[in-house]
Design a protein around this motif. Structure first.
Motif, PDB file in Angstrom:
ATOM      1  N   MET A   1      12.423   3.026  -0.202  1.00  0.00           N
ATOM      2  CA  MET A   1      11.911   2.141   0.874  1.00  0.00           C
ATOM      3  C   MET A   1      12.131   2.350   2.106  1.00  0.00           C
ATOM      4  SD  MET A   1      13.178  -1.400  -1.212  1.00  0.00           S
ATOM      5  CE  MET A   1      13.505  -2.307   0.394  1.00  0.00           C
ATOM      6  N   GLU A   2      13.613   2.929   2.396  1.00  0.00           N
ATOM      7  CA  GLU A   2      14.135   3.523   3.662  1.00  0.00           C
ATOM      8  C   GLU A   2      13.341   4.796   4.064  1.00  0.00           C
ATOM      9  OE1 GLU A   2      16.190   4.061   7.038  1.00  0.00           O
ATOM     10  OE2 GLU A   2      16.166   2.478   5.550  1.00  0.00           O
ATOM     11  N   ASP A   3      12.694   5.631   3.078  1.00  0.00           N
ATOM     12  CA  ASP A   3      11.964   7.018   3.438  1.00  0.00           C
ATOM     13  C   ASP A   3      10.524   6.500   3.889  1.00  0.00           C
ATOM     14  OD1 ASP A   3      14.157   8.430   2.680  1.00  0.00           O
ATOM     15  OD2 ASP A   3      13.469   9.080   0.575  1.00  0.00           O
ATOM     16  N   ALA A   4      10.063   5.375   3.253  1.00  0.00           N
ATOM     17  CA  ALA A   4       8.699   5.240   3.558  1.00  0.00           C
ATOM     18  C   ALA A   4       8.607   4.118   4.692  1.00  0.00           C
ATOM     19  CB  ALA A   4       7.985   4.655   2.237  1.00  0.00           C
ATOM     20  N   GLY A   5       9.652   3.586   5.323  1.00  0.00           N
ATOM     21  CA  GLY A   5       9.781   2.496   5.975  1.00  0.00           C
ATOM     22  C   GLY A   5       8.997   1.278   5.676  1.00  0.00           C
ATOM     23  N   VAL A   6       9.184   0.782   4.712  1.00  0.00           N
ATOM     24  CA  VAL A   6       8.628  -0.167   3.959  1.00  0.00           C
ATOM     25  C   VAL A   6       9.872  -1.307   3.432  1.00  0.00           C
ATOM     26  CG1 VAL A   6       6.499   0.662   3.458  1.00  0.00           C
ATOM     27  CG2 VAL A   6       8.398   0.659   1.617  1.00  0.00           C
ATOM     28  N   ALA A   7       9.451  -2.603   3.496  1.00  0.00           N
ATOM     29  CA  ALA A   7      10.525  -3.681   3.167  1.00  0.00           C
ATOM     30  C   ALA A   7      10.591  -3.781   1.676  1.00  0.00           C
ATOM     31  CB  ALA A   7      10.405  -4.813   3.984  1.00  0.00           C
ATOM     32  N   GLY A   8       9.499  -3.096   0.914  1.00  0.00           N
ATOM     33  CA  GLY A   8       9.730  -3.688  -0.494  1.00  0.00           C
ATOM     34  C   GLY A   8       8.725  -2.554  -1.152  1.00  0.00           C
ATOM     35  N   VAL A   9       8.957  -2.400  -2.498  1.00  0.00           N
ATOM     36  CA  VAL A   9       8.098  -1.696  -3.288  1.00  0.00           C
ATOM     37  C   VAL A   9       7.777  -2.204  -4.554  1.00  0.00           C
ATOM     38  CG1 VAL A   9       9.523   0.638  -2.399  1.00  0.00           C
ATOM     39  CG2 VAL A   9      10.348  -0.626  -4.362  1.00  0.00           C
ATOM     40  N   ALA A  10       6.748  -1.670  -5.073  1.00  0.00           N
ATOM     41  CA  ALA A  10       6.150  -2.082  -6.180  1.00  0.00           C
ATOM     42  C   ALA A  10       7.015  -1.692  -7.473  1.00  0.00           C
ATOM     43  CB  ALA A  10       4.788  -1.960  -6.553  1.00  0.00           C
ATOM     44  N   VAL A  11       7.299  -2.189  -8.607  1.00  0.00           N
ATOM     45  CA  VAL A  11       8.029  -1.756  -9.710  1.00  0.00           C
ATOM     46  C   VAL A  11       7.110  -2.004 -10.955  1.00  0.00           C
ATOM     47  CG1 VAL A  11       9.961  -1.865 -11.362  1.00  0.00           C
ATOM     48  CG2 VAL A  11      10.263  -2.603  -8.827  1.00  0.00           C
ATOM     49  N   VAL A  12       6.851  -0.400 -11.459  1.00  0.00           N
ATOM     50  CA  VAL A  12       5.628  -0.319 -12.485  1.00  0.00           C
ATOM     51  C   VAL A  12       6.302   0.152 -13.781  1.00  0.00           C
ATOM     52  CG1 VAL A  12       4.027  -0.015 -10.808  1.00  0.00           C
ATOM     53  CG2 VAL A  12       5.218   2.067 -11.499  1.00  0.00           C
ATOM     54  N   ASP A  13       5.471   0.044 -14.822  1.00  0.00           N
ATOM     55  CA  ASP A  13       5.871   0.494 -15.829  1.00  0.00           C
ATOM     56  C   ASP A  13       5.217   1.922 -16.365  1.00  0.00           C
ATOM     57  OD1 ASP A  13       3.162  -0.023 -16.861  1.00  0.00           O
ATOM     58  OD2 ASP A  13       3.833  -1.879 -17.901  1.00  0.00           O
TER      59      ASP A  13
END
Length: 211
Positions: free
Chosen positions: A47-59
């Protein structure tokens, strides 16, 4: 409040109201995602590297099972910082008092594997609270986030802007992941994106009026 005001005056949005997530470029990829087995601390780093506040968690198939965002850290205290070493899906589930596969921790029997997949017979021959909890969890599998105790709000690429804005406001969330028929994330739209689209449409309309 600004988004709620815009929604209350949706009739003034003009053509923007009918433009879909795909039309607006919100289903064109660029989603930051992590696997269920990635440690929560590495998900945080992504998240920090991409500058976003959230990520999708995928299987393993790329389908969403939940989201990991900064608000998920609110209950974390210094004594429990070690929990960030857990796989992100397990971190999310445990923060909500659940096992990753959807079996509530309160229903676990001694000796039952902590990660018994949904639908796997319980060690007590298939009966009892563990089997009942697993059956209930199986019925929720179609709901993204069910396996980690979340209620994830999503959208589809063909949904119009007005519907996306209404969902953001009604569900009081800051982002919607756009998913395909296989629940795979293909884009994301944030509240900032939605308001930026309104501003851009207004500026375009003003420019046309003065042309």
């Amino acid at each position: 409040d600004v988004a709620r005001h815009v929604l209350a005056h949706a009739a003034a949005l003009g053509p923007l109201a009918a433009r879909t997530a795909a039309d607006l470029g919100w289903a064109a990829g660029g989603v930051v995602s992590v696997g269920t087995d990635v440690p929560a601390i590495r998900a945080l780093a992504a998240m920090e590297d991409a500058g976003v506040a959230g990520v999708a968690v995928v299987d393993a198939e790329g389908a969403m099972v939940g989201t990991f965002a900064y608000p998920d850290l609110r209950a974390l205290v210094a004594d429990h910082l070690g929990s960030l070493a857990l796989p992100v899906a397990e971190f999310l589930a445990r923060s909500r008092g659940r096992e990753f596969w959807g079996v509530p921790t309160s229903a676990s029997n001694p000796g039952t594997p902590a990660h018994t997949p949904v639908g796997t017979p319980a060690s007590n021959g298939g009966g009892g609270p563990v089997a009942a909890a697993a059956a209930a969890a199986a019925a929720r599998r179609a709901s993204i986030g069910g396996r980690v105790g979340q209620e994830v709000v999503t959208a589809t690429a063909d949904e119009p802007f007005s519907a996306l804005l209404a969902r953001l406001v009604a569900r009081r969330v800051h982002r919607l992941h756009v998913v395909d028929d296989g629940a795979r994330p293909v884009g994301v739209v944030t509240l900032t994106d939605a308001l930026a689209a309104v501003v851009a449409a207004a500026e375009k309309g003003a420019a046309a009026a003065h042309a």
